[in-house]
Design an enzyme around this catalytic site. Structure first.
Site, PDB file in Angstrom:
ATOM      1  N   ASP A  26       1.747   3.998   2.774  1.00  0.00           N
ATOM      2  CA  ASP A  26       0.719   4.873   2.206  1.00  0.00           C
ATOM      3  C   ASP A  26       1.339   6.006   1.373  1.00  0.00           C
ATOM      4  O   ASP A  26       1.455   5.875   0.167  1.00  0.00           O
ATOM      5  CB  ASP A  26      -0.195   5.420   3.313  1.00  0.00           C
ATOM      6  N   ASP A  27       1.700   7.106   2.034  1.00  0.00           N
ATOM      7  CA  ASP A  27       2.284   8.262   1.339  1.00  0.00           C
ATOM      8  C   ASP A  27       3.519   8.711   2.123  1.00  0.00           C
ATOM      9  O   ASP A  27       3.476   9.707   2.853  1.00  0.00           O
ATOM     10  CB  ASP A  27       1.253   9.397   1.274  1.00  0.00           C
ATOM     11  N   HIS A  49      -9.680   1.061  -1.030  1.00  0.00           N
ATOM     12  CA  HIS A  49      -9.577   1.723   0.266  1.00  0.00           C
ATOM     13  C   HIS A  49     -10.972   1.696   0.884  1.00  0.00           C
ATOM     14  O   HIS A  49     -11.943   2.113   0.243  1.00  0.00           O
ATOM     15  CB  HIS A  49      -9.163   3.187   0.092  1.00  0.00           C
ATOM     16  N   HIS A  64       0.854  -1.194   0.000  1.00  0.00           N
ATOM     17  CA  HIS A  64       0.000   0.000   0.000  1.00  0.00           C
ATOM     18  C   HIS A  64       0.883   1.235   0.000  1.00  0.00           C
ATOM     19  O   HIS A  64       1.287   1.721   1.062  1.00  0.00           O
ATOM     20  CB  HIS A  64      -0.925  -0.036   1.229  1.00  0.00           C
ATOM     21  N   HIS A  77       1.146   4.869  -2.454  1.00  0.00           N
ATOM     22  CA  HIS A  77       0.755   5.687  -3.606  1.00  0.00           C
ATOM     23  C   HIS A  77       2.017   6.327  -4.161  1.00  0.00           C
ATOM     24  O   HIS A  77       2.690   7.074  -3.442  1.00  0.00           O
ATOM     25  CB  HIS A  77      -0.231   6.772  -3.179  1.00  0.00           C
ATOM     26  N   GLU A 110     -11.226   3.474   6.262  1.00  0.00           N
ATOM     27  CA  GLU A 110     -10.188   4.394   6.756  1.00  0.00           C
ATOM     28  C   GLU A 110     -10.944   5.478   7.532  1.00  0.00           C
ATOM     29  O   GLU A 110     -10.932   5.492   8.753  1.00  0.00           O
ATOM     30  CB  GLU A 110      -9.381   4.972   5.583  1.00  0.00           C
TER      31      GLU A 110
END
Ligand code: HPA
Ligand code: ZN
Length: 331
Positions: free
Chosen positions: A271-272, A190, A14, A16, A193
């Site tokens: 994630d980021d 997703h 996961h 991005h 969340e």
């Protein structure tokens, strides 16, 4: 424990790719492309990364992507991420990309996918690509994006769903996901969340998602927890992201250990990473420290990452052998 985590062979499920754009590279590419950023320095950018919820992050994240125009820009961003995770002993990564963020600004689909995949091909880290639809946009726009992706089908393993979760339920994209599965793509989404446990049910039942991204709010529905457990449906949990976006006040309040103890196939991901204070290794370290996890528990979570990946049976076995060998060498 930190040394154990650093050397542990890891898989990321996961991340991005647009969320790996570090402020330094954002400035460099922005300057090259003559794109003005609303910040004067890297420090100013970092100071703006003080989020209160998912939307407050997305507003800044989409702004950062404005510097990306040419194939070379997407190549450089992806190559930088791969260089980072190589140092963290990541063996395999399954990367999200958000084509609509770029095609909406006039960047051709071909430009972005060629840049990303060139970097992936040059790396010795194995990888898969997951095309994410932006759920704040319409289902018709998602369908158009899916059609644009079809000529590049061989490079894309799965489709996913990201961006603003609240008021954009999975059911909005049922037809798009039906079409994507007909075309041979796997599906993830997703869900849970910021959205409720019901959105996780929708992702499973209506989109046929075989993996849930985040999913931490499943805990609110014991039947759902039982379902996820009995079907071995993985959750790609992103601990630093969840704390940065205020889902949990502090890491010690995160429910990942509860999910793990409930027998769920929990994984740890970044994630980021450029926005949330760390890559996969920092996520493992933060969780291990705040929740006092043992080496065996950390090993099991890393092993879950291999299990939950889209690698073949043989490829998984190779990584299981490597991680088992690593564990035995440590005790
Ligand atoms: N949630 C939803 N959309 C996103 C995220 C996220 O954590 N990161 C990038 N796009
Ligand atoms: Zn995400």
């Amino acid at each position: 424990m930190d040394k154990f985590i650093e050397r542990l062979p890891k898989v990321e499920l996961h991340c991005h790719i647009e969320g790996t754009l570090e402020p330094e590279l954002m400035f460099k590419i922005g300057k090259r492309n003559g794109i003005e950023l609303p910040f004067n320095s890297v420090d100013e950018v970092k100071a703006a990364y003080d989020f209160t919820n998912l939307q407050s992050f997305l507003d800044i994240y989409y702004q950062g992507t404005n510097v990306l125009l040419h194939e070379e820009d997407f190549y450089e961003m992806t190559a930088a991420y791969l260089t980072r995770i190589k140092k963290q002993n990541v063996r395999h990564t399954e990367i999200f990309f958000d084509p609509q963020t770029h095609t909406g600004r006039g960047v051709p689909f071909e430009t972005l996918i060629k840049g990303i995949t060139r970097a992936l091909r040059e790396s010795d880290i194995s990888s898969k690509l997951i095309l994410c639809f932006l759920r704040h946009l319409s289902a018709a726009e998602a369908m158009k994006t899916l059609e644009e992706a079809l000529p590049y089908k061989k490079w894309i393993t799965a489709v996913g769903l990201d961006s603003s979760e609240k008021d954009n339920p999975p059911e909005k994209f049922k037809e798009v996901f039906d079409r994507a599965r007909e075309e041979g793509f796997l599906a993830v989404a997703h869900a849970g969340e910021e959205g409720s446990a019901d959105y996780i049910w929708q992702a499973l039942k209506l989109l046929n998602a075989c993996r849930i991204d985040h999913g931490v709010r499943c805990i609110e529905d014991p039947k759902l927890v039982q379902h996820l457990k009995s079907r071995h449906i993985p959750l790609t949990v992103c601990p630093l992201s969840n704390v940065k976006l205020c889902l949990f006040k502090e890491m010690k309040d995160h429910n990942i250990k509860e999910l793990f103890d409930a027998g769920l196939l929990v994984t740890i991901n970044s994630d980021d990473p450029a926005y949330f204070g760390g890559y996969i290794e920092e996520n493992f370290k933060a969780v291990a420290a705040a929740l006092s996890l043992t080496k065996e528990q950390i090993y099991q979570i890393a092993r879950n990452g291999i299990e939950a990946s889209f690698l073949s049976k043989d490829e998984k076995q190779e990584l299981f052998n490597e991680i088992d060998h690593y564990l035995y060498s440590q005790v």
